[in-house]
Design an enzyme around this catalytic site. Structure first.
Site, PDB file in Angstrom:
ATOM      1  N   CYS A 454       0.830  -1.204   0.000  1.00 22.56           N
ATOM      2  CA  CYS A 454       0.000   0.000   0.000  1.00 22.56           C
ATOM      3  C   CYS A 454       0.866   1.255   0.000  1.00 22.56           C
ATOM      4  O   CYS A 454       0.444   2.305  -0.485  1.00 22.56           O
ATOM      5  CB  CYS A 454      -0.933   0.011   1.206  1.00 22.56           C
ATOM      6  SG  CYS A 454      -0.093  -0.249   2.771  1.00 22.56           S
ATOM      7  N   HIS A 827      -1.104   0.934   7.641  1.00 24.49           N
ATOM      8  CA  HIS A 827      -1.625   0.953   6.267  1.00 24.49           C
ATOM      9  C   HIS A 827      -1.509   2.364   5.711  1.00 24.49           C
ATOM     10  O   HIS A 827      -1.613   3.344   6.446  1.00 24.49           O
ATOM     11  CB  HIS A 827      -3.090   0.511   6.275  1.00 24.49           C
ATOM     12  CG  HIS A 827      -3.739   0.532   4.924  1.00 24.49           C
ATOM     13  ND1 HIS A 827      -3.238  -0.140   3.851  1.00 24.49           N
ATOM     14  CD2 HIS A 827      -4.872   1.154   4.479  1.00 24.49           C
ATOM     15  CE1 HIS A 827      -4.022   0.048   2.807  1.00 24.49           C
ATOM     16  NE2 HIS A 827      -5.017   0.839   3.168  1.00 24.49           N
TER      17      HIS A 827
END
Length: 996
Positions: A454, A827
């Protein structure tokens, strides 16, 4: 009297003489007479009306019939009996081989005189059966029109019950065989009138009996989907569709496209014949039904049908634009066919030879219809140019033809392409069958997470949304000796033109992977960004040395060419310069060194140092070098960001811009002159954003981006172990170091150093402080004195006289967010928008253009949230409040774009001249071909998945198909209706249940 009348009519007297004698006979017929005489006159008038060889004879017969029907009703009723009518309808009238064509007209004429008679109901019953029989014999359009006229005037004769359904179906069969035998204008108009009468009868029946609509549509579809007919059904069937209520469209199309009993060949035949209907004049809503069926097929992923039909029919649809009477509907269908056919240029290229001729014809026509169509056609053509670039030789004649017409902006083009793509059509099965998911409604494409990647996905999306950089990358030519940049170009091209909801960046990941990164582990997105930009920069430098002579350009002056064109793309887009000055506090000697940067790493001030907003920074003289202490956490490190969520609803609240003040050296005895209020324009008091400044200041327990930049630019004391070796003193001395920006990058990248080493725990910890992010940032840039005077003289860039600094304005483009509490986990996702050059409004005053308000310019641009494969609409409010709502989600890397100004104008001009700025990127053919092949592959994959959905259908609530229950007896009460608790679908007598 009948003999007299017959002799007069058959005589050779002039018409005016005969007309006078006939008038006397008719007047005499109004008097009482015996039954035998009435019968004789009725027989004669019937003969004249049905077999008269001239129009005059038929008119005399009609007049006599009307007089006897009115003045001798009992005799007329006795004459106009069921037996006589049955004979007329079944055997006809007149000699064999020359049967009269006026039987239906005769019956319609006589019916008006028996409506109140005892035999009326018997006659109506006879006619209900006979008209059904007549229709089943497939009469000519003229005879069908007469039947329709009869039934429209006398609706009591329309068949009822099951016979009514059968009558509607057979009437549609008749229409399917209608053909206009002549090409003369009068004959064509007569044919159209006949068809409208027949379809008008269907509309009348449907209005009173809605249960007849779906069986009629079933018959219609059976006709147009038939593969056995040697001759194509008539386009007159289009007249039937125009009367189907539009509220039924969704249900009919949904059930039709999900009916597994319909083969692909049948569906292809049906939609192909429906598209032919665009040539039917005066039809309403035909284009809506065609487009609805095309969208329905796209929703269930039947792309092979759509491809075949589009390629075979698009030229025919295009040709209909020449005819004003069908132009509107044809253009609607053409727009959808082209805008939805995005996987390949094949459909658009079929039209290229025809476009210049059509444009010339429409210009010559010079009507409102032609003008409107030209503008819509030009918009459509530019959408195709944008979607399928790289064919200048083919597009040149078309571009020449439409050059005088309006050109849509890029946002409008992307909206049209995103809205109409096959893969953007929603499918009701998608929630049960995840692999049938459609492209995001935003039109943007996501990136697949390849295992804790990510960090890369967020950086790539941020770079892609930097529109100037994206255009430059997409415009790179083949053979540029930059393998990594070429892979980035391919990745950007697929993000721009792919039909997939998300693509895999696997190839680019393997090429751009920093060698010290651990596979499968979370990484620092800032570290990856720096490595990526450095790789691209070094790769281009190597290529420039090889191809230096091939890249010479005469677009700019020699000095500007050396300054800009000798730079790499990374330097042009992200490169800035910074001057670091160190002053010895003993001898006051100043040494300076200029260095380049691609991002600014902003540390957080120590907790005991309050730096809030521009007004809270002390004047230079009050925080001179003697008071400045080194930062406690000088060794702060960088870190990384992860979490899917729904974007908050956008609001129109304006976020104010914040000025960043500059701290410089103060010579002994010089008055303190800190730079304050570096806003756009010469007079800070006239800044339209000054009234918003109070809102910009962060609370005491939080910080803002300007705070961190001011801390970054504030002087640092070098003492104790950090003493500076002064060359003049030839010894270590206390000194003061300060950084000044001397050249602002086109895209300013700011990294907030949220990860620091905690000596107590021996781990890197994350600083979770909320940092307010201004949507407009004003950065001080150090300029030479002569430049400052020139800038002030022309009123540019907000230079402050005598300060040596000018303000450069930046707009926020992207925010990469880290969700988590550790750099080794969590994330990343990002918020982005496309910032482009703002449009000047108003008339120049004193040579200075008047710019639209910052609030208007900053908040009218749409924000997007990129979270791996998921892309959604967002807002600046969501960007601003993310940490307030989710404390572990903090802004980490910021992208700002420089507004056009004196410093950036050369770069903007160079990009514009090179066709890189806001132009349609021209991709080379190999790349376009690869995208087209992958789009076709994706459509094939989706279609295969859709055809294998049987396992998921069982999970859906059962509902009958749109016609199936109608095949059962409507009056059969023993069958459970669909609306009953036992069935739950829609019964045989329930119209709405069958559709929905």
């Amino acid at each position: 009297m009948d003999k007299i009348l017959e002799a007069v009519v058959m005589s050779s007297y002039p018409n005016n003489v005969k007309q006078g004698l006939v008038r006397r006979v008719i007047e005499a017929a109004k008097q009482p007479m015996d039954s035998e005489q009435c019968w004789s006159m009725l027989e004669l008038s019937t003969k004249l009306y049905l077999t008269g060889d001239t129009k005059y004879k038929r008119e005399v017969g009609k007049e006599v019939l009307e007089v006897y029907g009115h003045y001798h009703p009992e005799e007329f009723e006795e004459f106009f009996n069921i037996r006589f009518l049955l004979s007329l309808l079944q055997e006809g009238y007149g000699p064999l081989g020359k049967r009269s064509h006026y039987v239906l007209d005769y019956i319609q004429l006589g019916l008006q005189f028996v409506l109140e008679s005892p035999s009326a109901n018997s006659i109506f019953g006879l006619l209900r059966i006979e008209v059904l029989r007549k229709v089943c014999e497939r009469p000519s359009p003229k005879q069908c029109a007469k039947i329709s006229k009869l039934l429209t005037q006398h609706p009591q004769c329309i068949p009822t019950g099951k016979h009514q359904l059968l009558f509607c179906q057979q009437l549609i069969r008749c229409i399917g065989q209608f053909q206009c035998v002549s090409e003369g204008e009068e004959e064509i108009m007569e044919f159209l009138e006949q068809v409208n009468k027949v379809s008008g009868l269907l509309q009348r029946i449907w209005r009173t009996q809605t249960s007849a609509i779906l069986p009629s549509l079933k018959e219609l579809f059976a006709i147009i989907s038939s593969t056995e007919e040697q001759e194509a059904p008539s386009n007159a069937l289009a007249s039937v569709v125009q009367f189907v209520p539009l509220e039924l469209m969704d249900g009919v199309i949904r059930n039709l496209t999900n009916d597994d009993s319909i083969t692909d060949v049948q569906m292809m035949m049906a939609i192909g014949r429906m598209i032919d209907w665009v040539s039917w004049p005066l039809g309403k809503n035909i284009d809506k039904w065609i487009i609805a069926l095309l969208k329905g097929l796209a929703a269930v992923k039947k792309f092979s049908i759509l491809i075949e039909v589009t390629l075979s029919k698009i030229e025919k649809v295009f040709s209909k634009l020449l005819y004003p009477i069908v132009r509107e509907g044809a253009l609607s269908v053409l727009q959808y066919m082209l805008l939805s056919f995005q996987h390949s240029h094949e459909a658009f290229h079929l039209l290229l030879p025809h476009i210049p001729r059509l444009v010339a014809s429409l210009k010559k026509e010079d009507s409102n219809s032609a003008t409107s169509s030209l503008e819509q056609l030009a918009e459509l053509i530019h959408c195709m140019f944008f979607r399928f670039s790289g064919f200048p030789d083919l597009y040149e004649p078309v571009l020449e033809a439409v050059k005088a017409l309006p050109i849509p902006n890029e946002d409008r083009i992307k909206h049209l392409l995103g809205q109409n793509a096959w893969t953007s059509q929603k499918n009701e099965l998608a929630s049960f069958y995840p692999r049938l998911a459609s492209k995001s409604e935003t039109g943007k494409i996501g990136l697949i997470n390849l295992g804790n990647t990510c960090y890369m996905n967020s950086i790539i999306q941020s770079l892609f949304m930097a529109s100037d950089f994206r255009h430059s990358v997409l415009n790179l030519t083949e053979g540029n000796s930059q393998p990594l940049m070429t892979k980035l170009q391919w990745l950007f091209a697929f993000l721009e033109h792919s039909q997939r909801p998300a693509i895999s960046p696997e190839s680019f990941l393997s090429a751009s992977w920093p060698p010290w990164f651990t596979p499968g582990a979370q990484q620092d997105c800032s570290e990856y960004l720096k490595y990526l930009l450095d790789r691209l920069h070094e790769e281009e430098k190597t290529g420039k040395r090889i191809y230096q002579k091939l890249k010479e350009s005469s677009l700019m002056s020699q000095a500007a060419e050396r300054h800009y064109l000798n730079k790499t793309l990374i330097e042009k887009m992200f490169g800035g310069k910074m001057m670091t000055k160190i002053r010895c506090l003993k001898c006051l000697n100043v040494s300076s060194r200029e260095e380049a940067f691609t991002d600014l790493s902003l540390a957080f001030p120590p907790s005991d140092r309050n730096v809030h907003g521009s007004t809270s920074i002390l004047p230079v003289e009050e925080i001179g070098p003697q008071f400045i202490e080194p930062p406690e956490n000088a060794g702060q490190l960088m870190g990384s960001p992860w979490i899917p969520r729904k974007a908050p609803v956008a609001r129109d609240h304006a976020a104010p811009s914040v000025s960043v003040e500059t701290l410089g050296f103060q010579e002994p005895g010089e008055a303190a002159n800190p730079v304050r209020g570096n806003d756009v324009g010469v007079d800070a008091a006239k800044d339209p954003l000054s009234t918003f400044r109070e809102q910009a200041y962060a609370p005491k327990d939080s910080r803002s981006v300007p705070d961190l930049i001011n801390y970054f630019l504030s002087p640092e004391r070098l003492t104790a172990e950090n003493k500076y070796h002064c060359e003049k003193c030839a010894s270590l001395q206390d000194a003061e170091k300060v950084a000044e920006l001397t050249e602002g990058p086109h895209y300013l990248i700011l990294t907030l150093l949220r990860f620091s080493f905690d000596p107590r725990t021996m781990k890197r910890k994350k600083i979770l402080d909320n940092v307010s992010i201004p949507v407009v940032l004003k950065l001080p840039i150090l300029v030479a004195p002569e430049e400052t005077e020139e800038v002030c003289r022309h009123g540019k860039d907000g230079a402050v006289p005598g300060s040596g600094f000018m303000t450069v304005v930046y707009d926020l483009c992207s925010v990469v967010v880290h969700s988590g509490i550790s750099s080794e986990s969590g994330h990343y996702y990002c918020y982005s928008r496309e910032c482009t050059d703002t449009v000047l409004h108003g008339q120049p005053r004193d040579g200075v253009p008047k710019r639209a308000s910052d609030k208007q310019l900053d908040f009218e641009i749409q924000w997007y949230l990129f979270n791996d494969t998921r892309v959604s609409f967002s807002s600046f409010e969501s960007v601003s409040n993310v940490t307030s709502f989710f404390p572990k989600d903090t802004a980490y890397v910021l992208f700002y774009r420089q507004r056009p100004g004196r410093q950036s104008c050369l770069l903007h001009e160079a990009l514009a001249e090179a066709g890189c700025l806001h132009g349609d990127p021209s991709l080379h053919k190999d790349l376009m071909e690869a995208i087209s092949k992958d789009n076709i592959l994706f459509l094939q994959e989706q279609e295969k998945e859709a055809r294998n959905r049987a396992a998921y259908i069982s999970a859906l609530p059962k509902s009958p198909l749109w016609w199936r229950d109608l095949d059962r007896d409507k009056d059969d009460d023993s069958s459970s209706g669909g609306c009953s608790p036992a069935a739950g679908g829609g019964g045989s007598g329930s119209f709405h249940g069958l559709v929905f």
